[in-house]
Scaffold this motif. Structure first.
Motif, mmCIF file in Angstrom:
data_model
loop_
_atom_site.group_PDB
_atom_site.id
_atom_site.type_symbol
_atom_site.label_atom_id
_atom_site.label_comp_id
_atom_site.label_asym_id
_atom_site.label_seq_id
_atom_site.Cartn_x
_atom_site.Cartn_y
_atom_site.Cartn_z
ATOM 1 N N SER B 93 0.755 4.320 -0.937
ATOM 2 C CA SER B 93 1.574 3.561 0.025
ATOM 3 C C SER B 93 2.237 4.487 1.049
ATOM 4 O O SER B 93 3.299 4.174 1.571
ATOM 5 C CB SER B 93 2.610 2.748 -0.727
ATOM 6 O OG SER B 93 3.346 3.600 -1.585
ATOM 7 N N PHE B 94 1.618 5.597 1.312
ATOM 8 C CA PHE B 94 2.018 6.571 2.341
ATOM 9 C C PHE B 94 3.379 7.224 2.082
ATOM 10 O O PHE B 94 3.557 8.410 2.284
ATOM 11 C CB PHE B 94 1.998 5.954 3.745
ATOM 12 C CG PHE B 94 0.876 4.984 3.973
ATOM 13 C CD1 PHE B 94 -0.447 5.349 3.666
ATOM 14 C CD2 PHE B 94 1.109 3.705 4.445
ATOM 15 C CE1 PHE B 94 -1.494 4.459 3.859
ATOM 16 C CE2 PHE B 94 0.065 2.803 4.632
ATOM 17 C CZ PHE B 94 -1.232 3.184 4.336
ATOM 18 N N GLN B 148 -2.998 5.915 10.566
ATOM 19 C CA GLN B 148 -2.107 6.896 11.203
ATOM 20 C C GLN B 148 -0.990 7.323 10.248
ATOM 21 O O GLN B 148 -0.646 8.502 10.154
ATOM 22 C CB GLN B 148 -1.513 6.304 12.482
ATOM 23 C CG GLN B 148 -2.523 6.271 13.624
ATOM 24 C CD GLN B 148 -2.034 5.468 14.793
ATOM 25 O OE1 GLN B 148 -1.277 4.504 14.630
ATOM 26 N NE2 GLN B 148 -2.460 5.851 15.989
ATOM 27 N N MET B 149 -0.478 6.329 9.497
ATOM 28 C CA MET B 149 0.577 6.664 8.537
ATOM 29 C C MET B 149 0.063 7.645 7.493
ATOM 30 O O MET B 149 0.748 8.592 7.132
ATOM 31 C CB MET B 149 1.094 5.385 7.868
ATOM 32 C CG MET B 149 2.008 4.576 8.759
ATOM 33 S SD MET B 149 2.991 3.399 7.837
ATOM 34 C CE MET B 149 2.011 1.939 8.008
ATOM 35 N N GLN B 150 -1.191 7.409 7.020
ATOM 36 C CA GLN B 150 -1.730 8.305 6.009
ATOM 37 C C GLN B 150 -1.961 9.701 6.597
ATOM 38 O O GLN B 150 -1.802 10.699 5.909
ATOM 39 C CB GLN B 150 -3.014 7.710 5.393
ATOM 40 C CG GLN B 150 -3.419 8.310 4.075
ATOM 41 C CD GLN B 150 -2.347 8.196 2.994
ATOM 42 O OE1 GLN B 150 -1.258 8.750 3.124
ATOM 43 N NE2 GLN B 150 -2.657 7.489 1.915
ATOM 44 N N ASN B 173 -4.706 1.481 0.276
ATOM 45 C CA ASN B 173 -4.082 0.510 1.159
ATOM 46 C C ASN B 173 -4.761 0.436 2.523
ATOM 47 O O ASN B 173 -4.189 -0.093 3.460
ATOM 48 C CB ASN B 173 -2.598 0.865 1.374
ATOM 49 C CG ASN B 173 -1.736 0.394 0.225
ATOM 50 O OD1 ASN B 173 -2.264 -0.032 -0.804
ATOM 51 N ND2 ASN B 173 -0.432 0.466 0.402
ATOM 52 N N LEU B 174 -5.975 1.004 2.597
ATOM 53 C CA LEU B 174 -6.620 1.061 3.905
ATOM 54 C C LEU B 174 -7.920 0.265 3.885
ATOM 55 O O LEU B 174 -8.541 0.086 2.832
ATOM 56 C CB LEU B 174 -6.932 2.525 4.256
ATOM 57 C CG LEU B 174 -5.727 3.473 4.305
ATOM 58 C CD1 LEU B 174 -6.206 4.908 4.479
ATOM 59 C CD2 LEU B 174 -4.783 3.096 5.426
#
Lengths: 419, 235
Positions: B93-94, B148-150, B173-174
């Motif tokens: 979840s990053f 992008q968050m990852q 989550n992607l």
């Protein structure tokens, strides 16, 4: 050190992100500290005023007043003539002055209520006081215009008088009253001076319209026995001295003298026809009373700050719960427990310190505006505001510590899993 | 050569109730530069293993050597330091801090390392550039896509040049395309010699790794070197 600054900046950043919440939390402390500061200013002002009022009476003075003893019920009220003889006698004065150590000077007062008249004011009664020239010095009376009664006036029994500023303003408006004439029971008296005000607690007030004349003039012109007519009954009062003011050398002499004066008066009079007043004791009693008020005040102030502190603790606990995940992330990325404690503690302290600063600034500028509302002149000083500010910082530490420790003690794995 | 990770008969039991054994006598040696996928169904002990490897937890018994040091005896403070300087975490979840910008998130490990503000800013900008987020350095996580968050999380994990990169279902989550993109990044890092341990339950993700360790009921059930690696990296 750099890290500490970083943590403060981080806390500031976090607070600025939750601006509304931080602001509302801060408000409790702002008002708490502000009200503490205002109360402190009013308290200090009121206390100073009370002390000043009392110290005008002179902490080195012992004042004895003649008072009419409780009337003995002898016969019915049909008498035509009543002669009342009571109060301090010249014998008492001699006895006191001879026996009490440390008497530097003394002044006596003879009072009589007389009709007075001056062209600029209508007729009314005035309290004419026959005094000795040292009266003004002993009581520290402030002479605004002209001069006070002199020993030459005493010697010749001149028809000079001294009035108060209140009367001068009422009777002569803007005119200079010195040199003007007032009539006391028909007799003309020239005004030679004006005094600032009469100390309260001296047993006379401005409403009595006190007018000072030389003691010898009072005795010569109006006699020692004051006669009043009341519903057909003539009441004659023979009081030798209405008030005796002893000026002692210093405050320790006052303490030493008071029991001696009391025992002399008790020996010379079987009835309670005198009252001894010691301003020093009143001042001391006032200071004692002040201490009690200060303590009550501190208690109330602490309550308001404790309430503010509870609010902060509550918000910080909610914040810790809400930011559990953040705490987990920080721990996973290398934050030590100590660093989490410091982060949350600093946040709480920033809220209270900023709130405290705003409160103190308000507490500095608001009291002077309240001058007319509270009827005293509040006194503010920067040093006085250090206390409330430190209290605010302290509240931050106390109320922030528990939530901060709770944040740090979270298990990082659990915290990371928290949604 | 000293292995980067060496688990020596590691057992982890949770004392709740009857005592559940999450890891049972596990032996694992990971040499430097290896890309390991850890697989297993839920409850197999893979999360527990990752927590132990990530120094977030200590084994009940056995030893864990990280870069030659027995970290199983480390104090809480030293474990924090170890996480800070030798490990990089990437989560499903990053786990970005929502109220901080991209660069601020990247610099968190620097913050706790005590690196000066100026140096932190410079390095975090470089890292953001490296993962292709040079244009979004001042954005908040909510303004970014999942991929992008990852990438931000990867930049953050790489910031302290860790000994081991630990990833927990990094593509979970992607969507598939973004997931593949992220897997490219991992393969790339592996190619540059980074030691990676990645927990996943998807076999096609595990196929990117050099070695697949499968856990079942707290024991290593299978430990297979992935010979087919390469065929799927561009699949």
């Amino acid at each position: 050190m750099g890290k500490f600054v970083d943590i403060i900046l981080l806390a500031l950043h976090s607070l600025s992100v939750h601006l509304v919440r931080s602001g509302l939390t801060m408000l409790g402390i702002v008002f708490g500290v502000c009200s503490v500061s205002i109360m402190l200013a009013i308290q200090t002002g009121a206390s100073k005023e009370a002390q000043e009022k009392l110290s005008i009476l002179g902490s080195n003075n012992v004042i004895i007043n003649s008072i009419e003893p409780a009337r003995e019920t002898s016969g019915s009220g049909r008498q035509i003539t009543v002669l009342k003889e009571y109060g301090i006698t010249s014998g008492d004065i001699k006895c006191i002055v001879d026996n009490v150590p440390g008497v530097k000077d003394y002044a006596t007062v003879h009072k009589v209520k007389l009709r007075y008249y001056c062209p600029e004011d209508q007729k009314r009664y005035s309290l004419v006081m026959g005094v000795t020239p040292n009266y003004a010095d002993i009581l520290n009376l402030h002479i605004v215009q002209g001069r006070f009664i002199s020993s030459v006036d005493m010697l010749h029994g001149t028809c000079y008088c001294v009035i108060t500023k209140t009367l001068a303003r009422k009777a002569f408006k803007c005119l200079n009253p010195v040199g003007k004439t007032v009539r006391l029971k028909g007799q003309p008296f020239e005004i030679i001076g004006v005094i600032d005000f009469i100390p309260s607690k001296l047993g006379i007030s401005e409403e009595d319209i006190p007018i000072f004349i030389p003691k010898t003039t009072k005795e010569g012109r109006f006699g020692q026995i004051n006669v009043n007519w009341n519903e057909g009954t003539m009441i004659a009062e023979d009081v030798q001295v209405d008030q005796l003011i002893l000026q002692m050398t210093d405050e320790s002499a006052v303490i030493q003298a008071s029991p001696i004066v009391r025992s002399i008066m008790e020996k010379n009079h079987d009835k309670l026809e005198y009252a001894i007043m010691i301003p020093l004791k009143l001042i001391q009693a006032k200071a004692e009373q002040q201490k009690i008020w200060d303590m009550i005040f501190i208690a109330i102030a602490s309550i308001s700050l404790v309430v503010g502190g509870i609010g902060i603790m509550n918000i910080m606990l909610a914040s810790v719960t809400e930011r559990t995940k953040e705490i987990g992330i920080r721990r996973a990325l290398g934050a030590k427990k100590r660093e989490i404690v410091i982060q949350f503690l600093i946040e709480a302290m920033l809220i209270t310190t900023l709130g405290g600063l705003i409160g103190v600034i308000m507490g500095y500028f608001i009291p002077p505006m309240l001058k007319d509302v509270v009827d005293v002149t509040p006194i503010v000083s920067v040093s006085m505001l250090i206390g409330p500010l430190l209290m605010a910082v302290g509240v931050g530490v106390v109320s922030g510590l528990y939530p901060a420790r709770r944040a740090a003690s979270l298990d990082p794995i659990e915290a990371l899993r928290h949604e | 050569m000293e292995p980067v990770i060496h688990l020596e008969s590691v057992t982890k039991t949770y004392c709740v109730g009857l005592g559940v054994t999450a890891l049972d006598n596990v032996e694992l040696v990971v040499p430097e530069g290896q890309y390991v996928a850890v697989m297993g169904s839920s409850g197999s002990g893979k999360s527990t293993m990752l927590n132990l490897l990530g120094c977030l937890d200590r084994p009940t018994s056995g030893k864990y050597y990280l870069g030659g040091d027995d970290v199983s005896t480390f104090s809480d403070n030293r474990l924090s330091e170890t996480r800070n300087t030798r490990l990089g975490f990437i989560f499903q979840s990053f786990n970005l801090i929502p109220w901080m910008t991209v660069t601020q998130n990247i610099e968190i490990p620097f913050f706790y390392k005590g690196i000066s503000r100026r140096k932190r800013n410079r390095k975090s900008a470089e890292l953001a550039e490296m993962v292709g987020l040079g244009q979004r350095m001042d954005h908040r996580p909510a303004e970014l896509s999942g991929g992008q968050m990852q990438r931000v999380a990867i930049a953050r994990a790489l910031s302290n040049d860790p000994l081991v990169l630990l990833a927990d279902e990094p593509t979970g989550n992607l969507d598939t395309d973004t997931g593949n993109e992220i897997m490219e990044v991992f393969s790339d890092l592996s190619a540059r010699g980074k030691t990676i341990i990645m927990v996943t339950h998807e076999s096609h993700i595990a196929e990117h790794a050099d070695r697949v360790v499968t856990l079942k009921d707290g024991r290593i059930e299978a430990d297979i070197m992935n010979s087919r690696k390469g065929h799927h990296t561009h699949g």
